[in-house]
Design an enzyme around this catalytic site. Structure first.
Site, PDB file in Angstrom:
ATOM      1  N   GLU A  87       7.009  -5.991   5.592  1.00  0.00           N
ATOM      2  CA  GLU A  87       7.158  -5.244   5.997  1.00  0.00           C
ATOM      3  C   GLU A  87       7.842  -5.780   7.188  1.00  0.00           C
ATOM      4  O   GLU A  87       8.355  -4.599   8.079  1.00  0.00           O
ATOM      5  CB  GLU A  87       6.397  -4.302   6.183  1.00  0.00           C
ATOM      6  CG  GLU A  87       6.503  -2.455   6.897  1.00  0.00           C
ATOM      7  CD  GLU A  87       4.639  -2.506   6.562  1.00  0.00           C
ATOM      8  OE1 GLU A  87       4.526  -1.356   7.672  1.00  0.00           O
ATOM      9  OE2 GLU A  87       4.352  -3.299   7.052  1.00  0.00           O
TER      10      GLU A  87
ATOM     11  N   ASP B  79       4.707   4.405  13.150  1.00  0.00           N
ATOM     12  CA  ASP B  79       3.119   4.264  13.842  1.00  0.00           C
ATOM     13  C   ASP B  79       2.763   3.885  15.757  1.00  0.00           C
ATOM     14  O   ASP B  79       4.087   4.253  15.882  1.00  0.00           O
ATOM     15  CB  ASP B  79       2.794   3.516  13.290  1.00  0.00           C
ATOM     16  CG  ASP B  79       3.158   4.422  11.373  1.00  0.00           C
ATOM     17  OD1 ASP B  79       3.044   5.080  11.577  1.00  0.00           O
ATOM     18  OD2 ASP B  79       2.368   3.678  10.856  1.00  0.00           O
TER      19      ASP B  79
ATOM     20  N   ARG C  50       0.624  -1.372   0.347  1.00  0.00           N
ATOM     21  CA  ARG C  50      -0.020   0.485  -0.179  1.00  0.00           C
ATOM     22  C   ARG C  50       1.190   1.313  -0.261  1.00  0.00           C
ATOM     23  O   ARG C  50       0.494   2.299  -0.141  1.00  0.00           O
ATOM     24  CB  ARG C  50      -1.248   0.014   1.653  1.00  0.00           C
ATOM     25  CG  ARG C  50      -0.547   0.155   2.049  1.00  0.00           C
ATOM     26  CD  ARG C  50      -0.841  -0.507   3.558  1.00  0.00           C
ATOM     27  NE  ARG C  50      -1.948   0.350   3.943  1.00  0.00           N
ATOM     28  CZ  ARG C  50      -2.125   1.214   5.005  1.00  0.00           C
ATOM     29  NH1 ARG C  50      -1.098   1.529   5.866  1.00  0.00           N
ATOM     30  NH2 ARG C  50      -3.346   2.436   5.107  1.00  0.00           N
TER      31      ARG C  50
ATOM     32  N   ASN D  69       7.918  13.313   4.632  1.00  0.00           N
ATOM     33  CA  ASN D  69       7.037  11.488   4.764  1.00  0.00           C
ATOM     34  C   ASN D  69       6.677  10.487   3.558  1.00  0.00           C
ATOM     35  O   ASN D  69       7.688   9.774   3.721  1.00  0.00           O
ATOM     36  CB  ASN D  69       5.558  11.614   6.205  1.00  0.00           C
ATOM     37  CG  ASN D  69       5.182  10.764   6.287  1.00  0.00           C
ATOM     38  OD1 ASN D  69       4.197  10.650   7.221  1.00  0.00           O
ATOM     39  ND2 ASN D  69       5.441   9.627   6.228  1.00  0.00           N
TER      40      ASN D  69
END
Length: 504
Positions: free
Chosen positions: A460, A282, A108, A152
């Site tokens: 990831e 995050d 994504r 970002n």
């Protein structure tokens, strides 16, 4: 857990996969339609995808360039606009134009990310992808020049937040290969501009001389509202409100972040939530639940990286023959090192901890950023020894735990991420702890390659306790998917395979 030795065939298979993956993760003019598509936002079918051009560029000229690279059919599915001079004037979000090819993380994350790019660059250099490596760095320099900072990511909804400052390390890593002093000289004003983004208010805390993360945007992050939803359709913010309704919070004054009477998250919560994303990490409870208190902290990671920027600018000025400027940058680094020692080192715990401005105390939430000062050479040998004595807190069967707390957040236990494992391994080797560094590198490689053989992809993040890529059921806050690709995992694998005497 004893990991069996990996065979040459296993390693070569993963290397070949990574080599091929750089191509699938590369975005350039000819991929513009693919780049412009963004699954993180709602998009009406049969409406064009928006691409914004810097107001410093000649928009018609760039449109002409793009028309040469794309078919007329693809051009019809894109709308080129000039970026407004004020972020608030953007009513519809889109991709921010970059002139050259770049590598995206994957899944994504179909755009260029700030600190991901450092680990991606290391991989590109190992794979001798010289032109792509050069372009990766040049696109970040372009961002500073045209968009004011490293973003970002290059989407309009991320214009108001940056990412950890790794650009100077990237410039020097590339220069080691090219030895192009003329190019190096052109980077200095942009490196300085990016540095000053971090060392003046509101990023600077004058009382400590240390910096903090601080995003400029207001309200919910658009990508979170649309794409980070669970099976019941609840967004991350819905789940946060439920948490606040259910649990007592002792880490901070919850009234700052949650209006219980009206069941609403406050403006300050959303500011903090965006700021957490600027940090590169995050959801974690590192700064209290959901990191909601992040604005009130000097983080170990950010200030360690700013020390490295000061060292890098000293080195660049030395290469360019500017002795006086070299000394000024060395002096700045020495000052920051003293500040890190004073405010971030906890002698009693033997760990580096984030510093809370308001209470004047360190929050010793055990987090893998404690390895940053070892990685970047800030620690004394005695401090490094103390951190290594605490290694068992973080060491897991698959590498390094992000934190020692299981919270349902993806940047806490039992999860591990390639960059943090790499940083710990490099830090251990830097201070002579080669046995420990090799052991952790081997654990991570064994886990990643085993999971690659099972799923035929690199991802990831991993559960480093179970040595598994299947993490979705364990994540309650943020997005629970495990994205494939994956840029920084690729780069770290190649670094660890090449690293200081590691035996696999």
């Amino acid at each position: 857990m004893i990991t069996p030795a990996l065979t040459t065939t296993q390693i070569d298979t993963v290397r070949l996969h990574i080599k091929k993956t750089w191509k699938t993760l590369t975005r350039s003019h000819e991929h513009l339609l693919k780049s412009a598509k963004d699954t993180k936002l709602d998009h009406k079918t049969d409406t064009p995808w928006l691409v914004y051009i810097s107001p410093l560029e000649d928009c018609p000229d760039i449109q002409t360039v793009l028309e040469r690279s794309l078919s007329s059919k693809d051009m019809q599915r894109i709308e080129i606009r000039t970026l407004p001079s004020e972020v608030e004037a953007i009513k519809e979000h889109g991709l921010l134009y970059l002139p050259g090819p770049y590598v995206v993380p994957g899944g994504r994350f179909n755009e260029m990310y700030g600190w991901d790019s450092y680990f991606i660059l290391l991989g590109l250099l190992h794979d001798e992808e010289w032109e792509l490596a050069q372009s990766q760095v040049d696109q970040l320099l372009y961002q500073v020049k045209h968009y004011g900072t490293i973003l970002n990511a290059n989407r309009t909804y991320m214009l108001s937040r940056s990412q950890p400052p790794v650009l100077s390390m990237m410039v020097l890593a590339l220069f080691q290969h090219t030895q192009d002093e003329e190019w190096l000289r052109t980077t200095v004003p942009l490196l300085e501009q990016f540095y000053y983004y971090w060392v003046v208010p509101p990023h600077l805390n004058p009382g400590t001389g240390l910096s903090r993360f601080y995003a400029f945007g207001e309200g919910p992050a658009p990508e979170v509202v649309f794409s980070e939803r669970d099976e019941e359709g609840k967004s991350h913010y819905d789940r946060v409100k439920e948490y606040y309704q259910t649990f007592e919070i002792e880490d901070y004054d919850v009234n700052l972040y949650y209006d219980r009477e009206n069941d609403k998250l406050t403006h300050l919560f959303y500011k903090a939530d965006r700021t957490m994303r600027e940090s590169g990490f995050d959801i974690t409870n590192r700064f209290g639940p959901f990191s909601a208190d992040i604005l009130h902290y000097a983080p170990v990671c950010l200030n360690s990286l700013l020390y490295q920027v000061e060292q890098d600018l000293a080195q660049i000025n030395a290469i360019l023959g500017n002795e006086q400027l070299e000394k000024q940058w060395r002096d700045r680094g020495a000052y920051r090192r003293d500040r890190i020692d004073k405010f971030l080192w906890n002698e009693e715990r033997g760990l580096y901890c984030d510093y809370h401005f308001q209470s004047g105390k360190r929050r010793c939430y055990e987090f893998a950023t404690t390895f940053y000062p070892l990685w970047l050479g800030i620690s004394s040998q005695a401090q490094a020894q103390r951190v290594v004595e605490n290694l068992s807190l973080f060491e897991a069967p698959g590498g390094i735990l992000t934190s020692t707390h299981v919270t349902g957040n993806q940047w806490d236990a039992p999860f591990g991420w390639a960059p943090l494992t790499y940083i710990a391994v490099e830090g251990l080797h830097r201070y002579g702890f080669h046995t420990e560094g090799d052991r952790i590198a081997n654990k991570f490689l064994a886990m990643v390659i085993k999971e690659f053989e099972r799923h035929n992809t690199l991802v990831e993040k991993y559960d480093v306790e179970r040595c598994s890529a299947n993490v979705s059921d364990e994540i309650s806050f943020g997005y629970s998917s495990n994205e494939v690709g994956f840029g920084w995992t690729n780069g770290v694998i190649l670094e660890l395979l090449a690293g200081g005497g590691k035996k696999v």
